[in-house]
Design a protein around this motif. Sequence first.
Motif, short mmCIF file in Angstrom:
data_model
loop_
_atom_site.label_atom_id
_atom_site.label_comp_id
_atom_site.label_asym_id
_atom_site.label_seq_id
_atom_site.Cartn_x
_atom_site.Cartn_y
_atom_site.Cartn_z
N PHE A 80 -3.73 -50.74 -10.99
CA PHE A 80 -3.97 -49.31 -11.13
C PHE A 80 -5.13 -48.87 -10.24
O PHE A 80 -5.04 -47.85 -9.54
N ILE A 81 -6.21 -49.67 -10.23
CA ILE A 81 -7.36 -49.31 -9.38
C ILE A 81 -6.94 -49.29 -7.92
O ILE A 81 -7.30 -48.38 -7.17
N VAL A 82 -6.16 -50.30 -7.52
CA VAL A 82 -5.68 -50.34 -6.13
C VAL A 82 -4.88 -49.09 -5.81
O VAL A 82 -5.08 -48.45 -4.77
N ASP A 83 -3.99 -48.69 -6.74
CA ASP A 83 -3.18 -47.50 -6.49
C ASP A 83 -4.04 -46.25 -6.37
O ASP A 83 -3.80 -45.40 -5.51
N VAL A 84 -5.05 -46.15 -7.24
CA VAL A 84 -5.92 -44.97 -7.19
C VAL A 84 -6.63 -44.90 -5.84
O VAL A 84 -6.65 -43.86 -5.17
N ILE A 85 -7.21 -46.02 -5.41
CA ILE A 85 -7.98 -46.00 -4.16
C ILE A 85 -7.07 -45.72 -2.96
O ILE A 85 -7.42 -44.97 -2.06
N ARG A 86 -5.88 -46.32 -3.00
CA ARG A 86 -4.94 -46.10 -1.91
C ARG A 86 -4.54 -44.64 -1.75
O ARG A 86 -4.20 -44.19 -0.67
N ASN A 87 -4.56 -43.92 -2.87
CA ASN A 87 -4.09 -42.55 -2.82
C ASN A 87 -5.20 -41.53 -2.65
O ASN A 87 -4.97 -40.33 -2.77
N LEU A 88 -6.42 -42.01 -2.40
CA LEU A 88 -7.52 -41.08 -2.12
C LEU A 88 -7.77 -41.04 -0.63
O LEU A 88 -7.56 -42.03 0.07
#
Lengths: 215, 218
Positions: free
Chosen positions: B58-66
């Motif tokens: 989830f953290i990876v997805d959040v950072i990727r989408n910023l």
Amino acid sequence: MWTLFQSHANEFISGFGWTILSSIIALAGSLVLGTVFALMEVVPNRLTNIIAKIYIEIVRNIPLLVITMFFYVVVARVWHLNGFAAGTIGLTLYTSAFIAETVRAGINSVDKGQLEGALSNGLSWWESMRYVVLPQAFRLVIPPLGNQFISLIKNSSILAFVAGMDLMYQANMLSQATFDTFGPYIIVGILYLILTMPLSYYMQYLEKHLAQGGA
Amino acid sequence: MQELIQAYSWINLRFLLMGLWVTIEVSVISIGLSFVIGSLLGIIRYMKLGWFSKIVGFIVDVIRNLPLLLIIFFTYFGLPKIGIHMGVMMSTTVAMTIFESAMIAEIVRSGILAVPKGQLEGALSNGLTMPETLWHILLPQAYKKMIPPLVSQFVSLIKDTSLATIIMLPEVTFRAQTIYAQKPQAIIPMFIMLALLYFVLNFTVSQLGSYFDRRMEA
């Protein structure tokens, strides 16, 4: 943080709107341009192949910031462009090179027999592209195009450099006005995630389904 | 013509090249760090270690989408608020590493997933443990397949270092702006030079990448 959002809701919402507007314009423009360059690369004509190749390689290897600043600093002296226009044009050109590569890969992965069959059935090259190859290619490239759109939305933060009124710009303005260097960025981050996260999960879902031979 | 030669005087060129060196420095450090961290995160996500992998994913997805720009701002202006102070160079490197690690984690995970399933099953049924299977069987095959996406990620990392202009990292774009801010007639020569420098740098990296890719295929 909620109070910060409430007291500056107008700024955040207008920034959100400008980000969406810029992304959509740039997406439409770069889809058209990218497809044109992809076609130029596959047309059986040496000259256009080379022109398209040069354009794509140059644009792909130069930072978006440099392209955008070029429009904001150099082109804006000849034709009047505001920050939003310069940023969106830069974004469009930059993304078009990536979309051209994606679409070209899609065209190349359509079975060669399709083009040959269409040609030998008497369709001209353009007709075979238009009615036979491109429709199949576009279905293949929907997930990668979606990922391009996600990075386009993220890249639209470049508008902050040229006073493009977008989310990132509003966050900078607010953090300067309120001396809060934490809250505005968090709120803007959440707003970006509202745009990109659903798209990203949808693309993962699509990829999985296309891989299973659904579509 | 006179202006062009003046714009490309040795003083200016040296000033730009020093900036290019900063760009390369930041890029190389971030590439190294994010390759290691990204690989770890990607493996953790691949291994499906219960809630741990879910949270990491989830953290990876959040950072990727910023946007990267937001992360740079946050590390430079936001983190001092909670007591973490870093210089310009440091915060750029940290921001780039955080963002690129997340991007690379996804590349690594999908690279491992792209290895045929029979490899994993064969290795496990031959008595290798899961870490051994990963290290000896899956990763070598996965990294071979990952060369093209990894290289294009590295190229975009190099391009993205230009974003650190906004926090005044003295890299090449920032220095070009400094030059043409003083001499408006140097604007066009500076943009040409910038395009040229970035193009040479990135084109070299991507050609090296496809050279290694071909070597691995053979």
